[in-house]
Write a protein that holds these residues in place. Structure first.
Motif, PDB file in Angstrom:
ATOM      1  N   PHE A   1       0.914  -1.032  -0.089  1.00 50.69           N
ATOM      2  CA  PHE A   1       0.335   0.155  -0.145  1.00 50.69           C
ATOM      3  C   PHE A   1       0.795   1.144  -0.040  1.00 50.69           C
ATOM      4  O   PHE A   1       1.802   1.358   1.057  1.00 50.69           O
ATOM      5  N   PRO A   2       0.596   2.151  -1.157  1.00 50.58           N
ATOM      6  CA  PRO A   2       1.388   3.517  -0.757  1.00 50.58           C
ATOM      7  C   PRO A   2       0.827   4.030   0.332  1.00 50.58           C
ATOM      8  O   PRO A   2      -0.188   4.081   0.835  1.00 50.58           O
ATOM      9  N   ALA A   3       1.741   4.872   0.988  1.00 49.26           N
ATOM     10  CA  ALA A   3       1.663   5.542   2.315  1.00 49.26           C
ATOM     11  C   ALA A   3       0.378   6.384   2.349  1.00 49.26           C
ATOM     12  O   ALA A   3      -0.242   6.502   3.169  1.00 49.26           O
ATOM     13  N   GLU A   4       0.071   7.122   0.973  1.00 48.08           N
ATOM     14  CA  GLU A   4      -1.246   7.995   1.211  1.00 48.08           C
ATOM     15  C   GLU A   4      -2.451   7.224   1.141  1.00 48.08           C
ATOM     16  O   GLU A   4      -3.318   7.545   1.296  1.00 48.08           O
ATOM     17  N   THR A   5      -2.539   5.707   0.893  1.00 47.80           N
ATOM     18  CA  THR A   5      -3.761   5.063   1.109  1.00 47.80           C
ATOM     19  C   THR A   5      -3.723   4.525   2.542  1.00 47.80           C
ATOM     20  O   THR A   5      -5.026   3.790   2.628  1.00 47.80           O
ATOM     21  N   LEU A   6      -2.976   4.508   3.296  1.00 43.65           N
ATOM     22  CA  LEU A   6      -3.197   3.915   4.900  1.00 43.65           C
ATOM     23  C   LEU A   6      -4.119   4.613   5.689  1.00 43.65           C
ATOM     24  O   LEU A   6      -4.809   3.888   6.255  1.00 43.65           O
TER      25      LEU A   6
END
Length: 324
Positions: A181-186
């Protein structure tokens, strides 16, 4: 980049051999599944921290293991559960860990009972190239088996449809428990759970993400084993042993016939018996018995028994557990 190794389950379908040990510590040949995962993550310079997500019941077991292991990156992150019915679900536990540990980097998530033939570094390469939520997908080649998993439909390597445990599978390409998961989707983990979505199956979360943006799939050939049942565990052992036999140096085997896929561990004594497709844990004693498709737990005494498809716990007499 951070990584999470999911190790919070209780593996009740594998009791008794997992009643007092995490199933990630079940041996598959010379190694354990979780060791294979740790080795890949340890070797990847992009991953600077590995969180081992487990429960209170097995926290001390994991702490002792990590203290004695050669791995430097893993640290424990403990869920406040001790029984199966207290579990938060995989998505719920992951969301709690992200908040508890303050994770704000790109994140790889892999189940600690996943035995996979690809290198997690290759998976991370693919994820970085795509820059989107990413899953690993494997063709199980059997529609009946596919009913137990989340199915993915692809256009190239982009996921265009996702079915979680369908009654009528349209394909045999399934999502395994390996995600990035990209950080911005957490923060989407919290949004997803706040909308009362399924907290347990990660596939539902990936489906939710796919409806809102691009999700890609890393497909691979080779082997994959989801060690959730006794039969799948023995399949993994067969793969690791290449169909052969492994006997510990300090085990005693006398007057016995060891067939294919047999692992006899340290301190065990086998006399006047026949074993085929069987795992015998440390310090067990087997005498005048026929053991097939079975696991004999630590220190279990087994005498004059004819067993097939059983898991045996330590007991004054033979006692069968779950059946394959």
């Amino acid at each position: 980049m951070k990584a999470v190794v999911l190790a919070g389950g209780y593996a009740t379908r594998l009791w008794p051999i997992t009643e007092h040990r995490p199933k990630m510590f079940l041996p598959v040949g010379e190694n354990t599944v979780i060791d294979e995962i740790f080795e890949d993550l340890e070797a990847d310079d992009r991953v600077d921290e590995v969180f081992v997500s487990t429960n209170e019941r097995f926290a001390d077991t994991f702490a002792d293991y990590l203290d004695d292991s050669p791995f430097e990156k893993p640290t424990l992150s403990v869920e406040e559960t001790v029984e199966e019915d207290e579990k938060f679900g995989v998505v719920g536990a992951l969301e709690q860990l992200v908040g508890r540990e303050g994770v704000d980097d790109d994140l790889i998530v892999v189940a600690g009972d996943n035995m996979i033939s690809f290198d997690l570094g290759d998976f991370a390469d693919f994820f970085e190239e795509k820059g989107t939520p990413t899953l690993a997908a494997y063709d199980v080649g059997d529609r009946e088996r596919a009913k137990s998993y989340g199915l993915v439909q692809l256009d190239g390597d982009e996921v265009v449809d996702f079915q979680e445990k369908p009654d009528d599978p349209q394909s045999t390409l399934v999502s395994i428990a390996c995600y990035a998961f990209p950080a911005e989707t957490l923060p989407d983990l919290t949004t997803y759970l706040d909308d009362d979505n399924n907290p347990d199956e990660p596939g539902w979360f990936l489906q939710w993400l796919q409806r809102r943006g691009a999700v890609h799939a890393y497909t691979f050939d080779g082997a994959w084993f989801d060690i959730g049942t006794a039969d799948s565990y023995l399949d993994a052992v067969e793969y690791a042993l290449d169909g052969g036999t492994l006997v510990a140096d300090d085990a005693t085997v006398e007057g016995s016939d060891l067939g294919d896929v047999v692992h006899v561990m340290s301190g065990t004594t086998v006399t006047d018996s026949t074993l085929d497709r069987a795992v015998v844990f440390e310090d067990a004693t087997i005498t005048d018995s026929e053991i097939r498709n079975s696991g004999i737990d630590h220190r279990a005494p087994t005498a004059s028994a004819d067993l097939s498809g059983a898991l045996i716990r330590p007991h004054p007499s033979v006692r069968a557990g779950d059946h394959f």
